[in-house]
Write a protein that holds these residues in place. Structure first.
Motif, PDB file in Angstrom:
ATOM      1  N   ASP A 174       0.500   4.093   1.490  1.00 39.94           N
ATOM      2  CA  ASP A 174       0.703   4.616   2.849  1.00 39.94           C
ATOM      3  C   ASP A 174       1.809   3.856   3.575  1.00 39.94           C
ATOM      4  O   ASP A 174       2.644   4.453   4.270  1.00 39.94           O
ATOM      5  CB  ASP A 174      -0.598   4.519   3.647  1.00 39.94           C
ATOM      6  N   GLN A 175       1.807   2.530   3.394  1.00 41.13           N
ATOM      7  CA  GLN A 175       2.832   1.711   4.058  1.00 41.13           C
ATOM      8  C   GLN A 175       4.213   1.999   3.472  1.00 41.13           C
ATOM      9  O   GLN A 175       5.209   2.092   4.196  1.00 41.13           O
ATOM     10  CB  GLN A 175       2.486   0.227   3.914  1.00 41.13           C
ATOM     11  N   CYS A 230      -0.879   6.440  -6.742  1.00 40.14           N
ATOM     12  CA  CYS A 230       0.112   7.441  -6.338  1.00 40.14           C
ATOM     13  C   CYS A 230       1.530   6.996  -6.702  1.00 40.14           C
ATOM     14  O   CYS A 230       2.432   7.836  -6.789  1.00 40.14           O
ATOM     15  CB  CYS A 230       0.022   7.725  -4.853  1.00 40.14           C
ATOM     16  N   THR A 254      -4.176  15.932   5.881  1.00 40.54           N
ATOM     17  CA  THR A 254      -3.516  14.769   5.288  1.00 40.54           C
ATOM     18  C   THR A 254      -4.064  14.491   3.895  1.00 40.54           C
ATOM     19  O   THR A 254      -5.279  14.470   3.687  1.00 40.54           O
ATOM     20  CB  THR A 254      -3.720  13.519   6.178  1.00 40.54           C
ATOM     21  N   SER A 297       0.849  -1.187   0.000  1.00 39.23           N
ATOM     22  CA  SER A 297       0.000   0.000   0.000  1.00 39.23           C
ATOM     23  C   SER A 297       0.887   1.241   0.000  1.00 39.23           C
ATOM     24  O   SER A 297       1.987   1.244   0.575  1.00 39.23           O
ATOM     25  CB  SER A 297      -0.918   0.014   1.219  1.00 39.23           C
ATOM     26  N   GLN A 328      -5.199  12.346   0.758  1.00 39.26           N
ATOM     27  CA  GLN A 328      -5.765  11.021   0.522  1.00 39.26           C
ATOM     28  C   GLN A 328      -4.914  10.321  -0.556  1.00 39.26           C
ATOM     29  O   GLN A 328      -4.702  10.875  -1.633  1.00 39.26           O
ATOM     30  CB  GLN A 328      -7.208  11.133   0.041  1.00 39.26           C
ATOM     31  N   THR A 329      -4.435   9.116  -0.261  1.00 40.30           N
ATOM     32  CA  THR A 329      -3.569   8.407  -1.209  1.00 40.30           C
ATOM     33  C   THR A 329      -4.187   7.092  -1.646  1.00 40.30           C
ATOM     34  O   THR A 329      -5.121   6.572  -1.025  1.00 40.30           O
ATOM     35  CB  THR A 329      -2.178   8.142  -0.598  1.00 40.30           C
ATOM     36  N   PRO A 366       2.259   9.955   7.430  1.00 41.41           N
ATOM     37  CA  PRO A 366       1.157  10.636   6.739  1.00 41.41           C
ATOM     38  C   PRO A 366       1.696  11.663   5.744  1.00 41.41           C
ATOM     39  O   PRO A 366       2.666  12.370   6.037  1.00 41.41           O
ATOM     40  CB  PRO A 366       0.394  11.319   7.884  1.00 41.41           C
ATOM     41  N   LEU A 382       5.190   4.761   2.135  1.00 42.85           N
ATOM     42  CA  LEU A 382       5.583   6.100   2.568  1.00 42.85           C
ATOM     43  C   LEU A 382       6.088   6.088   4.012  1.00 42.85           C
ATOM     44  O   LEU A 382       7.105   6.709   4.336  1.00 42.85           O
ATOM     45  CB  LEU A 382       4.388   7.035   2.420  1.00 42.85           C
TER      46      LEU A 382
END
Length: 328
Positions: A10-11, A312, A305, A8, A307-308, A16, A13
């Motif tokens: 987010d993971q 992305c 924050t 993912s 939204q991703t 946030p 990255l």
């Protein structure tokens, strides 16, 4: 379906993705367009009728006029020139000293009723960012349709005669997109400055054309690009390719961090890609935001924050990709 092997975003990255103070307002005026390009993430075309209405146009004019922190108003579509609100938004932004970008397909200049647009753009000193996904005719017409290349060349020559590409106040930038893949042999855009040199040499030699910058943009797997990849059974492998080329050095320059993207209904998004995937921006309390909310709160900076999503990876692969071209 997102492949199970994909991390993912987010993971990947690890923290946030925070919003910075807003300086760019990107407005999608609507989905009406004279072309139906096979890579269009907006899925625009001649049969689409969605566009701004009068009430929202007035709200956007108020937004543009009220907030001096907005440095750039970026108008897109569809063909923005064909959708309601184009000229009022241009004139509101220019009257307050803001830069205005028009994202043009160039061929709209030859549509009856829009032939005055080049002179209008020059009069208001609008920066034109124009799609020319390759400097070779066959590649352009495979992506955008028969006859588009020659119309685009004639449109650029028209703009050159008005001073675009020559006069400092009249900026003309071109946009490169890679061809859509037919196999798992994927490519990111070439190095931007080197490709720009190739564009400039070819277009000058063949057509006596000048322009300012080339912007290289990665094909993001949404809209018609996503449908194409799904049809070819390439979507999952393309996402994995993008992740494998993830570059953390692009993060500080991502366009979603200092920009708001607004749709024809007045909803707010972090970027145009989230807009097309219906992933709205939210306030710190989780509320989906609209232009009315920004005006009511008298604040552009309600988002903490970004939204991703998995796409992305398209903006963070290799040299990065944004509406302003390569990031690094």
């Amino acid at each position: 379906m997102i492949p199970v092997t994909l991390t993912s975003f987010d993971q990947k990255l690890g923290f946030p993705l925070t919003k910075q103070p807003i300086t760019i307002l990107q407005i999608n005026l609507g989905k009406r367009c004279n072309l139906t390009c096979n890579h269009c993430h907006v899925e625009a075309g001649p049969k689409r009728t969605e566009e701004l209405n009068h009430e929202l146009t007035l709200e956007l004019i108020e937004l543009i006029s009220r907030f001096p922190q907005i440095q750039t108003v970026d108008l897109t579509g569809g063909a923005p020139e064909m959708n309601y609100g184009f000229k009022p938004l241009v004139e509101a932004a220019r009257s307050t000293g803001k830069q205005v970008i028009v994202r043009s397909n160039l061929t709209v200049y030859f549509v009856p009723g829009y032939q005055e647009i080049p002179e209008y753009c020059a009069h208001h000193q609008l920066r034109i960012i124009a799609s020319l996904p390759c400097y070779l005719e066959n590649n352009v017409e495979q992506m955008r349709g028969k006859g588009v290349y020659q119309d685009s060349i004639q449109a650029i020559q028209w703009l050159n005669r008005l001073g675009y590409g020559h006069t400092p106040e009249l900026i003309l930038d071109l946009v490169y997109n890679p061809s859509l893949p037919t196999t798992e042999k994927f490519n990111l855009p070439p190095e931007q400055s080197q490709l720009e040199l190739a564009y400039k040499q070819y277009l000058k030699q063949q057509f006596d054309i000048d322009f300012n910058q080339l912007l290289t943009i990665t094909n993001i797997p949404i809209g018609r690009t996503k449908f194409y990849l799904q049809h070819k059974k390439l979507e999952n492998s393309y996402l994995e390719f993008l992740e494998s080329n993830y570059n953390p050095n692009t993060i500080t320059q991502l366009m979603c961090r200092n920009q708001l993207s607004i749709d024809y209904q007045g909803y707010i998004y972090d970027c145009d890609f989230n807009q097309m995937e219906n992933l709205p921006a939210r306030s710190a309390s989780g509320k989906i935001l609209t232009v009315s909310d920004l005006l009511a709160k008298n604040n552009l900076d309600l988002i903490e924050t970004v939204q991703t999503a998995s796409y992305c990876y398209g903006c963070t692969a290799g040299c990065g990709s944004s509406c302003g071209g390569a990031l690094i």
